[in-house]
Write a protein that holds these residues in place. Structure first.
Motif, mmCIF file in Angstrom:
data_model
loop_
_atom_site.group_PDB
_atom_site.id
_atom_site.type_symbol
_atom_site.label_atom_id
_atom_site.label_comp_id
_atom_site.label_asym_id
_atom_site.label_seq_id
_atom_site.Cartn_x
_atom_site.Cartn_y
_atom_site.Cartn_z
ATOM 1 N N VAL A 159 61.310 40.717 14.574
ATOM 2 C CA VAL A 159 62.171 40.175 13.392
ATOM 3 C C VAL A 159 61.196 40.279 12.179
ATOM 4 O O VAL A 159 61.684 40.531 10.809
ATOM 5 C CB VAL A 159 62.771 38.697 13.497
ATOM 6 C CG1 VAL A 159 63.530 38.472 12.481
ATOM 7 C CG2 VAL A 159 63.462 38.647 14.765
ATOM 8 N N LEU A 191 67.678 43.831 17.786
ATOM 9 C CA LEU A 191 68.453 43.745 16.621
ATOM 10 C C LEU A 191 69.446 44.963 16.177
ATOM 11 O O LEU A 191 70.362 44.668 15.655
ATOM 12 C CB LEU A 191 67.438 43.477 15.532
ATOM 13 C CG LEU A 191 66.959 42.044 15.242
ATOM 14 C CD1 LEU A 191 65.833 42.161 14.167
ATOM 15 C CD2 LEU A 191 68.223 41.042 14.690
ATOM 16 N N ASP A 202 73.093 39.724 13.347
ATOM 17 C CA ASP A 202 72.059 39.178 12.891
ATOM 18 C C ASP A 202 71.421 40.144 11.917
ATOM 19 O O ASP A 202 70.795 39.299 10.944
ATOM 20 C CB ASP A 202 71.249 39.236 14.222
ATOM 21 C CG ASP A 202 71.708 38.348 15.272
ATOM 22 O OD1 ASP A 202 72.548 37.632 15.215
ATOM 23 O OD2 ASP A 202 71.175 38.317 16.482
ATOM 24 N N ARG A 203 71.524 41.326 12.066
ATOM 25 C CA ARG A 203 70.977 42.214 10.899
ATOM 26 C C ARG A 203 71.662 41.723 9.345
ATOM 27 O O ARG A 203 70.994 41.729 8.478
ATOM 28 C CB ARG A 203 71.226 43.573 11.075
ATOM 29 C CG ARG A 203 70.477 43.946 12.513
ATOM 30 C CD ARG A 203 70.363 45.539 12.431
ATOM 31 N NE ARG A 203 71.597 46.527 12.030
ATOM 32 C CZ ARG A 203 72.601 46.587 13.099
ATOM 33 N NH1 ARG A 203 72.215 46.236 14.279
ATOM 34 N NH2 ARG A 203 73.572 47.315 12.709
#
Length: 227
Positions: free
Chosen positions: A70, A30, A36-37
């Motif tokens: 995640v 990540l 994505d973050r």
């Protein structure tokens, strides 16, 4: 044994097999993907704002959490999050890697959670092994466990045109596996969400990045407050 249960058993076996190497290879990923973050932060902030106003519960479930990377990221963003995964092997690695977090073995198509218990549901590429009947069932479960006003973030592999694409994966993370992988047109995902009683609020489709075999899709949705 039904086709659905047979497929679930194959997914469970495959991820039990790859769990340790999956965690080793993806831990820290990540940090290399700002997109994505950013999507995860938007989701976490929306849930937190609604929960702070007393409109939804604060609890968030990371469904299909894998080895918990995640889940941990959401915790670091301030979410009251726990993880659920079909694979006992993945859950065992997650518990060892992140002992301060809660992880449970369970199926996203039959969640052991009360109706309306959650303010947020995250399905981060965890529905990719579900064909349409199972995906529709999972989305209905997500809607059931979300409180009115609760948020869903669904990350999925998108197609470049067809409504559905399928491929068979027989090797992953250095091991033999038995996995069906499905890609979906974002419009098809939107229709399935609507059929489950969820309202789409935002959609992002990105061209394949380094290591991606297809476009990447992200949908934010919510359970409406009134029918």
């Amino acid at each position: 044994m039904t086709e659905t249960s047979s497929r679930a058993d194959a997914v469970r076996r495959s991820y039990d097999t790859v769990a340790a190497d999956y965690h080793r290879l993806l831990e820290g990923h990540l940090e290399t993907v700002p997109r994505d973050r950013a999507v995860l932060e938007l989701f976490a902030r929306e849930v937190a704002a609604e929960a702070a106003a007393g409109r939804i519960p604060a609890a968030v479930a990371d469904l299909g959490c894998g080895t918990g990377r995640v889940t941990r990221h959401l915790r670091d963003l301030g979410a009251e999050v726990f993880g659920v995964d079909l694979s006992p092997g993945m859950v065992a690695v997650a518990r060892e890697a992140y002992p301060g977090l809660r992880f449970e073995v369970g199926s996203m198509t039959a969640l052991d959670l009360p109706d309306g218990a959650l303010g947020g549901v995250l399905a981060w590429y965890s529905t990719v092994h579900l064909d349409e009947p199972e995906l529709a069932l999972a989305l209905r479960e997500f809607a059931r466990v979300l409180a009115p006003g609760g948020r869903l973030l669904l990350a999925f592999k998108a197609t470049g045109g067809p409504e559905r694409e399928h491929r068979r994966l027989e090797r992953a993370y250095g091991h033999a596996v038995e996995l069906d992988v499905y890609r979906w047109a974002p419009e098809r995902i939107a229709r399935l969400l609507a059929a489950a009683g969820l309202v789409e609020s935002a959609r992002l489709v990105c061209e394949p990045g380094p290591g991606d075999a297809s476009p990447q899709g992200f949908v934010l949705a919510r359970r409406p407050r009134t029918a």
